[in-house]
Write an enzyme that holds these catalytic residues in place. Structure first.
Site, PDB file in Angstrom:
ATOM      1  CD1 TRP A 153      -0.980   2.328   2.297  1.00 17.03           C
ATOM      2  CD2 TRP A 153      -2.790   1.743   1.119  1.00 17.03           C
ATOM      3  NE1 TRP A 153      -1.870   3.373   2.348  1.00 17.03           N
ATOM      4  CE2 TRP A 153      -2.993   3.046   1.632  1.00 17.03           C
ATOM      5  CE3 TRP A 153      -3.804   1.168   0.346  1.00 17.03           C
ATOM      6  CZ2 TRP A 153      -4.150   3.777   1.396  1.00 17.03           C
ATOM      7  CZ3 TRP A 153      -4.955   1.888   0.109  1.00 17.03           C
ATOM      8  CH2 TRP A 153      -5.119   3.183   0.636  1.00 17.03           C
ATOM      9  CG  MET A 154       2.380   5.303  -2.025  1.00 13.09           C
ATOM     10  SD  MET A 154       3.441   5.558  -3.463  1.00 13.09           S
ATOM     11  CE  MET A 154       2.226   5.873  -4.727  1.00 13.09           C
ATOM     12  CG  ASP A 156      -0.576  11.337   2.461  1.00 17.67           C
ATOM     13  OD1 ASP A 156      -1.535  10.714   2.019  1.00 17.67           O
ATOM     14  OD2 ASP A 156      -0.612  11.975   3.526  1.00 17.67           O
ATOM     15  CD  GLN A 172       2.407   8.481   5.616  1.00 26.89           C
ATOM     16  OE1 GLN A 172       1.589   8.143   6.445  1.00 26.89           O
ATOM     17  NE2 GLN A 172       3.675   8.739   5.930  1.00 26.89           N
ATOM     18  CD1 TRP A 180      -3.023   4.521   5.395  1.00 26.91           C
ATOM     19  CD2 TRP A 180      -3.696   3.670   7.345  1.00 26.91           C
ATOM     20  NE1 TRP A 180      -2.578   5.353   6.399  1.00 26.91           N
ATOM     21  CE2 TRP A 180      -2.985   4.844   7.605  1.00 26.91           C
ATOM     22  CE3 TRP A 180      -4.207   2.947   8.423  1.00 26.91           C
ATOM     23  CZ2 TRP A 180      -2.777   5.338   8.888  1.00 26.91           C
ATOM     24  CZ3 TRP A 180      -4.003   3.427   9.701  1.00 26.91           C
ATOM     25  CH2 TRP A 180      -3.291   4.609   9.926  1.00 26.91           C
ATOM     26  CD  GLU A 326      -5.965  14.024   6.029  1.00 23.63           C
ATOM     27  OE1 GLU A 326      -6.079  13.230   6.966  1.00 23.63           O
ATOM     28  OE2 GLU A 326      -6.052  13.677   4.841  1.00 23.63           O
ATOM     29  CD1 TRP A 416      -7.616  10.056   1.973  1.00 20.56           C
ATOM     30  CD2 TRP A 416      -7.338   7.910   2.511  1.00 20.56           C
ATOM     31  NE1 TRP A 416      -6.342   9.913   2.461  1.00 20.56           N
ATOM     32  CE2 TRP A 416      -6.149   8.600   2.794  1.00 20.56           C
ATOM     33  CE3 TRP A 416      -7.396   6.540   2.757  1.00 20.56           C
ATOM     34  CZ2 TRP A 416      -5.024   7.974   3.335  1.00 20.56           C
ATOM     35  CZ3 TRP A 416      -6.275   5.909   3.288  1.00 20.56           C
ATOM     36  CH2 TRP A 416      -5.117   6.624   3.564  1.00 20.56           C
TER      37      TRP A 416
HETATM   38  C1  FRU Z   1      -3.513  12.063   4.280  1.00 18.67           C
HETATM   39  C2  FRU Z   1      -3.174  11.428   5.607  1.00 18.67           C
HETATM   40  C3  FRU Z   1      -2.273  12.357   6.396  1.00 18.67           C
HETATM   41  C4  FRU Z   1      -1.529  11.424   7.283  1.00 18.67           C
HETATM   42  C5  FRU Z   1      -1.377  10.214   6.406  1.00 18.67           C
HETATM   43  C6  FRU Z   1      -1.396   8.912   7.144  1.00 18.67           C
HETATM   44  O1  FRU Z   1      -3.843  11.175   3.282  1.00 18.67           O
HETATM   45  O2  FRU Z   1      -4.344  11.136   6.319  1.00 18.67           O
HETATM   46  O3  FRU Z   1      -2.950  13.371   7.073  1.00 18.67           O
HETATM   47  O4  FRU Z   1      -0.300  11.925   7.682  1.00 18.67           O
HETATM   48  O5  FRU Z   1      -2.427  10.247   5.475  1.00 18.67           O
HETATM   49  O6  FRU Z   1      -1.047   7.863   6.322  1.00 18.67           O
END
Ligand code: FRU
Length: 613
Positions: A153-154, A156, A172, A180, A326, A416
């Protein structure tokens, strides 16, 4: 440090044929002891580089405490396979060579008996291995010219910086599954923004929590004490609560030393995604932090990247407020065709985007080192502006220290609403093309951000498959064949002069009956993108959609540039005055483009279609 390029091994579903046993030897070198309905110990007795975990996506996460010589070295979460194995993921044992490794595993599933729990296929599938199969099994939808993770998974992109000719991209990442979890900073590097080398994870979860998004700067003047030009990262430690932590790298961003005094910034409410830069005018560090649930951005200053002082806040009641705020970014740019400079505040928002779910809104204004003051419109209101009018453009932030004053950004090419359900398994999500942000004045007197593909993209142009200087098109569609090489990935450029026509229809299609329809409405000055029949759309109710962008023109002529990859279409209009990014999962590559018009004939000029290398 060992360089890993790993991809999960997709193995066939295995059913247990033998009667379950309460204490079983899994693969050689792995000893399993079931301790109760939800608790199992796995002892690594052999010597190998990786422990392989079988994963079943539909299961809940098991919590695995990795005990090294009796101490918890790390805690990871894996959807250990119950009735079938969807794919496997590797756990790196090399940091623990020569030590005792025992996994204390708590599975969440309710079980009647230990006998039942021990029948889960994962227990026989946990094995040792010295190698990992890195071959790509997602050839249908794996992007060819976008960044995507090798496996797992990836979300941000974050922490990006440019140094010594290299564009560093962190992201991420879940190393242990395609949903996630286990947020870790994955790391890729490129010298041309197109070809990415995958490097070992840069920052891994620790006692303060997992590693959420953040940013990196080059500390030219050694303000943090890690040496001149050290790379300093600030990220959110997400444990029970969210707090901001620091890490430093002296090897150009490959490995980071986590600051022993973390966290460096705490608040009494949820805040994340610190984004910082050096302010030359004020001689201190500036930081923007998303005060997520309060729908605002907080601004801090610091002399040393460790002690931060709150200066102001921006956003309460302003702009789109439909979701959490965010991933901020704040930077200054010149306004095209003037001597003026303006500040851009990016505020990613989820949900609450114009077409549902995630999107990137921004504000234009002034920044004095402490306070952001947004420009207002003719009515004195602060307008909401969107950086991209598609459904799949989120968490967009820029590279720090980019050369030649460039403001290069990249976004997560998903939403999301359905990111965890898209029809790929080995990897989930890609990033958008890298883009250059600029500023222009709209006809309403407002200043807007433009985004165009980074100039490096021109290097991947291959065969010029279609080259039409002039075409006049009416109600009867004109067809143009799209290149077939490289799974049909291509770049399309065309100018449309609508003349008297009221609608221009541009449709991409294939022989499977999939189509994407784009309609330029000359009276409304909009361009719409309909992906409801684009291919596989039924994995989420939120996926089939029509997105609409303002075209920012007043004379009925638009200039389009489209990038088509295996599972995405990015559209840039009028030199980036509007952009639109949408995922598509066609059953086979689109092989034809048709153009037609209603209400009169349109003039198409300089139509060029390039295959891409
Ligand atoms: C945005 C987010 C950020 C957080 C990250 C967690 O997509 O929710 O706010 O740092 O993803 O993976």
């Amino acid at each position: 440090m060992k360089k890993l390029t790993y991809i999960s091994r997709v193995i066939a579903a295995t059913a247990l044929s033998a009667m379950p046993v309460l204490a079983a030897m899994a693969g050689d070198g792995v000893e399993i002891s079931h301790l109760g309905v939800n608790n199992t110990l796995v002892r690594v007795t052999g010597d190998a580089d990786y422990l392989i975990f079988p994963v079943e996506e539909a299961r809940e996460d098991a919590r695995i405490n990795v005990l090294v010589d009796g101490k918890v070295a790390e805690t990871i979460y894996v959807r250990l396979a119950g009735s079938k194995t969807d794919f496997t993921v590797p756990f790196d044992l090399t940091p623990y060579k020569g030590k005792n490794v025992v996994l204390d595993i708590v599975t969440p599933q309710g079980r009647e008996s230990v006998r039942e729990a021990s029948a889960d296929v994962c227990w026989n599938g946990i094995t040792l291995s010295d190698s990992i199969d890195t071959s790509d099994r997602e050839t249908k939808y794996r992007p060819l010219f976008h960044h995507s993770p090798l496996n797992g998974w990836m979300n941000d992109p974050n922490g990006m910086f440019y140094k010594d000719g290299k564009w560093h991209l962190y992201y991420q990442r879940n190393p242990y599954g395609s949903k996630w979890q286990n947020m870790t900073w994955g790391h890729s590097v490129s010298s041309d923004l197109i070809n990415w080398e995958h490097l070992p994870d840069a920052i891994r979860p620790d006692g303060l929590g997992s590693i959420f998004s953040g940013s990196c700067v080059i500390d030219h003047n050694n303000t943090a004490g890690y040496g001149n030009d050290a790379v300093i990262a600030l990220y959110t430690s997400a444990g029970t609560s969210q707090m901001q932590s620091m890490a430093a790298s002296n090897d150009g961003g490959s490995t980071f030393e986590v600051f022993g005094g973390n966290p460096v910034l705490t608040l009494e409410s949820e805040a994340r995604d610190p984004n910082m830069f050096w302010n030359d005018e004020t001689g201190e560090w500036n930081l923007t932090l998303a005060h997520a649930l309060d729908h605002e951005m907080l601004f801090f200053t610091s002399p040393d990247l460790k002690s931060w002082t709150l200066q102001s806040a921006f956003g309460k009641g302003i702009g789109a407020q439909g979701g959490v705020w965010e991933c901020p970014d704040l930077f200054e740019l010149p306004v095209d065709g003037s001597d003026e400079k303006k500040w851009v505040l990016l505020c990613n928002l989820n949900p609450g985007g114009p077409f549902g779910g995630s999107a990137t809104q921004y504000f234009i204004g002034d920044w004095d080192g402490k306070t952001f003051t947004a420009d207002t419109d003719a009515d004195g209101a602060i307008p909401t502006k969107w950086l991209d009018y598609g459904k799949d453009h989120y968490a967009t932030v820029s590279w720090s220290n980019a050369p030649q004053g460039r403001r290069t950004v990249i976004g997560w090419m998903s939403n999301w609403q359905y990111a965890a359900d898209v029809p790929t398994v080995q990897f989930r999500s890609a990033n958008t093309l890298p883009r250059e942000i600029g500023l222009f004045s709209g006809s309403d007197g407002q200043i807007y951000a433009s985004s165009v593909p980074s100039p490096e993209l021109e290097a991947i142009r291959g065969r010029l498959a279609v080259n039409r200087r002039n075409a006049s098109v009416g109600a009867k569609p004109s067809h143009f064949a799209l290149p077939s090489e490289n799974s049909g990935v291509c770049e399309i450029l065309l100018n449309i002069n609508a003349q008297k026509a009221d609608k221009v229809d541009i449709t991409l299609s294939n022989k499977a009956g999939d189509k994407v329809t784009m309609i330029y409405d000359t009276a409304a000055h909009t361009l719409s993108f309909d992906r409801t029949k684009s291919g596989v759309v039924d994995f989420s109710d939120s996926f089939p959609a029509v997105t609409v962008a303002p075209t920012f023109e007043t004379d009925g002529s638009i200039k389009l540039r489209l990038y088509i990859d295996r599972s995405s279409i990015e559209l840039f209009g009028n030199d980036g005055r509007f952009a639109m990014t949408n995922l598509v999962f066609p059953n086979m590559p689109y092989d034809s483009m048709s153009v037609s018009a209603t209400g009169g004939k349109v003039k198409i000029t300089d139509l060029k279609i390039y295959s891409l290398k």
